[in-house]
Scaffold this motif. Sequence first.
Motif, PDB file in Angstrom:
ATOM      1  N   LEU B 103      -1.447   9.703  -3.881  1.00 16.97           N
ATOM      2  CA  LEU B 103      -2.101   9.957  -4.664  1.00 16.97           C
ATOM      3  C   LEU B 103      -3.117  11.006  -4.725  1.00 16.97           C
ATOM      4  O   LEU B 103      -3.300  11.911  -5.721  1.00 16.97           O
ATOM      5  N   ILE B 104      -3.636  11.133  -3.687  1.00 17.02           N
ATOM      6  CA  ILE B 104      -4.633  12.101  -3.306  1.00 17.02           C
ATOM      7  C   ILE B 104      -3.914  13.436  -3.251  1.00 17.02           C
ATOM      8  O   ILE B 104      -4.499  14.481  -3.765  1.00 17.02           O
ATOM      9  N   SER B 105      -2.638  13.616  -2.723  1.00 17.54           N
ATOM     10  CA  SER B 105      -2.014  14.835  -2.603  1.00 17.54           C
ATOM     11  C   SER B 105      -1.620  15.308  -4.121  1.00 17.54           C
ATOM     12  O   SER B 105      -1.827  16.378  -4.157  1.00 17.54           O
ATOM     13  N   TYR B 110      -4.779  18.342  -9.572  1.00 19.88           N
ATOM     14  CA  TYR B 110      -5.003  17.993 -10.928  1.00 19.88           C
ATOM     15  C   TYR B 110      -6.532  17.966 -11.291  1.00 19.88           C
ATOM     16  O   TYR B 110      -7.292  17.585 -10.450  1.00 19.88           O
ATOM     17  N   GLU B 111      -6.726  18.436 -12.571  1.00 16.21           N
ATOM     18  CA  GLU B 111      -7.902  18.785 -13.081  1.00 16.21           C
ATOM     19  C   GLU B 111      -8.727  17.635 -13.400  1.00 16.21           C
ATOM     20  O   GLU B 111      -9.822  17.256 -13.310  1.00 16.21           O
ATOM     21  N   GLY B 112      -7.910  16.596 -14.084  1.00 15.06           N
ATOM     22  CA  GLY B 112      -8.350  15.515 -14.791  1.00 15.06           C
ATOM     23  C   GLY B 112      -8.350  14.243 -13.587  1.00 15.06           C
ATOM     24  O   GLY B 112      -8.675  14.085 -12.486  1.00 15.06           O
ATOM     25  N   ASP B 113      -8.865  13.045 -14.349  1.00 12.78           N
ATOM     26  CA  ASP B 113      -8.959  11.822 -13.592  1.00 12.78           C
ATOM     27  C   ASP B 113      -7.501  11.337 -12.990  1.00 12.78           C
ATOM     28  O   ASP B 113      -6.578  11.341 -13.791  1.00 12.78           O
ATOM     29  N   ALA B 114      -7.282  11.135 -11.816  1.00 11.59           N
ATOM     30  CA  ALA B 114      -6.101  10.704 -11.066  1.00 11.59           C
ATOM     31  C   ALA B 114      -5.409   9.389 -11.628  1.00 11.59           C
ATOM     32  O   ALA B 114      -4.132   9.295 -11.324  1.00 11.59           O
ATOM     33  N   TRP B 115      -6.427   8.617 -12.207  1.00 14.75           N
ATOM     34  CA  TRP B 115      -5.554   7.382 -12.919  1.00 14.75           C
ATOM     35  C   TRP B 115      -4.843   7.793 -13.765  1.00 14.75           C
ATOM     36  O   TRP B 115      -3.635   7.109 -14.110  1.00 14.75           O
ATOM     37  N   ALA B 146       4.692   5.053  -3.994  1.00 11.91           N
ATOM     38  CA  ALA B 146       3.082   4.659  -3.594  1.00 11.91           C
ATOM     39  C   ALA B 146       3.098   3.530  -4.652  1.00 11.91           C
ATOM     40  O   ALA B 146       3.457   3.463  -5.832  1.00 11.91           O
ATOM     41  N   VAL B 147       2.072   2.597  -4.419  1.00  5.80           N
ATOM     42  CA  VAL B 147       1.637   1.785  -5.332  1.00  5.80           C
ATOM     43  C   VAL B 147      -0.103   1.674  -5.405  1.00  5.80           C
ATOM     44  O   VAL B 147      -0.561   1.545  -4.303  1.00  5.80           O
ATOM     45  N   ILE B 148      -0.616   1.799  -6.572  1.00  5.67           N
ATOM     46  CA  ILE B 148      -1.740   2.070  -6.665  1.00  5.67           C
ATOM     47  C   ILE B 148      -2.598   1.000  -7.510  1.00  5.67           C
ATOM     48  O   ILE B 148      -1.914   0.832  -8.494  1.00  5.67           O
ATOM     49  N   SER B 149      -3.775   0.559  -7.111  1.00  7.84           N
ATOM     50  CA  SER B 149      -4.496  -0.661  -7.995  1.00  7.84           C
ATOM     51  C   SER B 149      -5.671  -0.170  -8.585  1.00  7.84           C
ATOM     52  O   SER B 149      -6.141   0.884  -7.951  1.00  7.84           O
ATOM     53  N   CYS B 150      -5.991  -0.810  -9.522  1.00 10.62           N
ATOM     54  CA  CYS B 150      -7.419  -0.465 -10.238  1.00 10.62           C
ATOM     55  C   CYS B 150      -8.362  -1.772 -10.185  1.00 10.62           C
ATOM     56  O   CYS B 150      -7.737  -2.506 -10.773  1.00 10.62           O
ATOM     57  N   HIS B 151      -9.232  -1.655  -9.344  1.00  9.06           N
ATOM     58  CA  HIS B 151      -9.910  -2.753  -9.275  1.00  9.06           C
ATOM     59  C   HIS B 151     -10.737  -3.183 -10.531  1.00  9.06           C
ATOM     60  O   HIS B 151     -10.512  -4.463 -10.971  1.00  9.06           O
ATOM     61  N   GLU B 152     -11.145  -2.165 -11.358  1.00 11.49           N
ATOM     62  CA  GLU B 152     -11.874  -2.623 -12.472  1.00 11.49           C
ATOM     63  C   GLU B 152     -10.887  -3.220 -13.609  1.00 11.49           C
ATOM     64  O   GLU B 152     -11.562  -4.282 -14.249  1.00 11.49           O
TER      65      GLU B 152
END
Lengths: 380, 380
Positions: B103-105, B110-115, B146-152
Amino acid sequence: MNNFSFQNPTKLIMGRGTIAELGKEIPAGKKVMITFGGGSVKKNGVYDQVKAALKDFRTVEFWGIEPNPAIETLRKAIALGKEEKVDFLLAVGGGSVIDGTKLISAGLLYEGDAWDLVKKGSSALTVPLATVLTLPATGSEMNNGAVISCHETKEKYPFYANFPVFSILDPQVTFTLPAHQIACGIADTFVHVIEQYLTKTGESRLMDRWAESILQTLVEIAPKIRENKEDYQLMADFMMSATMALNGFIAMGVSQDWSTHMIGHELTALAGLTHGHTLAIVLPGTMQVLRKEKGDKIIQMGERVFGVTEGTHDERIDETIRRTEAFFRSLGLTTRLGEEHIGMEIVDEIERRFTERDVHFGEDGLVDGKTAKEILMKVL
Amino acid sequence: MNNFSFQNPTKLIMGRGTIAELGKEIPAGKKVMITFGGGSVKKNGVYDQVKAALKDFRTVEFWGIEPNPAIETLRKAIALGKEEKVDFLLAVGGGSVIDGTKLISAGLLYEGDAWDLVKKGSSALTVPLATVLTLPATGSEMNNGAVISCHETKEKYPFYANFPVFSILDPQVTFTLPAHQIACGIADTFVHVIEQYLTKTGESRLMDRWAESILQTLVEIAPKIRENKEDYQLMADFMMSATMALNGFIAMGVSQDWSTHMIGHELTALAGLTHGHTLAIVLPGTMQVLRKEKGDKIIQMGERVFGVTEGTHDERIDETIRRTEAFFRSLGLTTRLGEEHIGMEIVDEIERRFTERDVHFGEDGLVDGKTAKEILMKVL
């Protein structure tokens, strides 16, 4: 497990009707030289499918790459490609057409005679190439290897260049193959696996099982294919087995042999026998002569591929070799030199050539001219 | 066989001492951001090996990518990478570090928020990344997922970006892993195979056997690893199995499921359970609820992986499910929600989420909210 490095960039596109995707896969604007063998693709509809898919491209055709592609033919293709300034190659055929096209792809960017490149053994500078496979056997559609012959000197050597950018495999195109070509393709696939498997035990549980998976699949499908070679699923299993047998997937971290192939290449060069057929003759000899060194692995193969579980160590080795030869015969292939009228003069010539080149093939370097002769003496 | 397209460009470099090859593999002049997890690499020597290999490169370090990498953490890494103008990423860790780095890559370009990218599901524009794997499990070192989480929001989603340019796997780095992490890695690998195998029969003889080869290998080595996790060959077999389980090699032309994973992701997001462990709990439930649809393949698996050959159709299915659960328990993992104090409120929430998102997972799209609840009710 031995240390290894693996990479295979080829895109594999497999299934019904996939030749139609050709136009999407070749970059727009390329001038494509399409290479062919003898003309069977005009009878089975492959030629028409290829031409239809490439209608928006400038194309040049080169016909006549023969079985065991010869430098004499490939020089003409290279001259044509240079003259026409082609910048993409599409091989439409079996392993010979693809192998030959790999040398063309290097020859197009080389000033001198392309046989120099074969003698050197490899070339890094190549024009991109792709393939439409019509005969499952060599795995050339998903590796960077080729084998090139010279008629003048009766020589035949491996050559390494580029992986195809993509390869298209439609199992339907195999329905019209002659039974002998299918038999040779199955034998070739079987022995490709053997060269990467029948060496040492205990190097990789997974690679051993993946190799055995291909052998088991071939043993299962071969008799069914003899009954019906227009069964899509059977031919898809065969086609996938052939590609997976020589694309590096089963070679990770394990020892390799290739002595049966090297002896087989000489039989083709000297006696004109089809490649896969030579392997069916040589392999039982290799197993006999190296039965001490390869014994444990032969027993593992016998158990997992042929279900041989009874008898002493030596009896199990004998039975596994017997089953291997019987498998080749069940394909309709002969397995003895005498059956192909190959006698001692050729055996002696192979010994002479190996000795002159001072080769030491096999995972332990044991196969020199003398051992090659011993191997061939077992299968007279 | 279903039509398919396969390509995997990752270079795999595997064996003893291979971390030292890092410097040769990264293009000269690159500014490299090295990403890490919690710090175990400082204890087991991997950090020192990586730094020594990269002594000629400008490097930036980002520490603290957690298990189930969270967007909250990755945003910080992306900000640092942009500030430092890095143009190559090296993930040193397990699947979480590698997933997060994918996701970092994408986020770096990317200009906006990676989410946003995670919600979109994929990104084609990425900075090149490579990996040094320290925990065999996810296969992320040789795929583009990849699998990405959102804690919020307690959400967790798959995200597809780039294949690593290369991945370095030295089995020796696994010797210091805690037993629970190895158990979860084995369970994760096992269920990756299951998701690509336990669907329909007769699609591909070879893919079936390759999948079974990984399962057989895991069943064979797991008890031996419990006894000695510093056996190089065993850990090499495990490491190779984990990579081959999810790099596309066993997925050619066959149906896939992934419903067990999707339910498992929710258990991690809602209850914090380790990913591999969630799968060990969910899979027996999936097999029970879909026993009619998957019955023939469950029987094939039982016979070839666990040697289950006796009994009626239903008895063989029951025995195979029992053996599967027993295998997970033999790893030291619990296999029931109750054992992890997970009750109906979480089961109901998963049903609610799946229903709200109107999902239909599985090879036949049968796993929606209601079926997911049935599956979880079987493993309370």
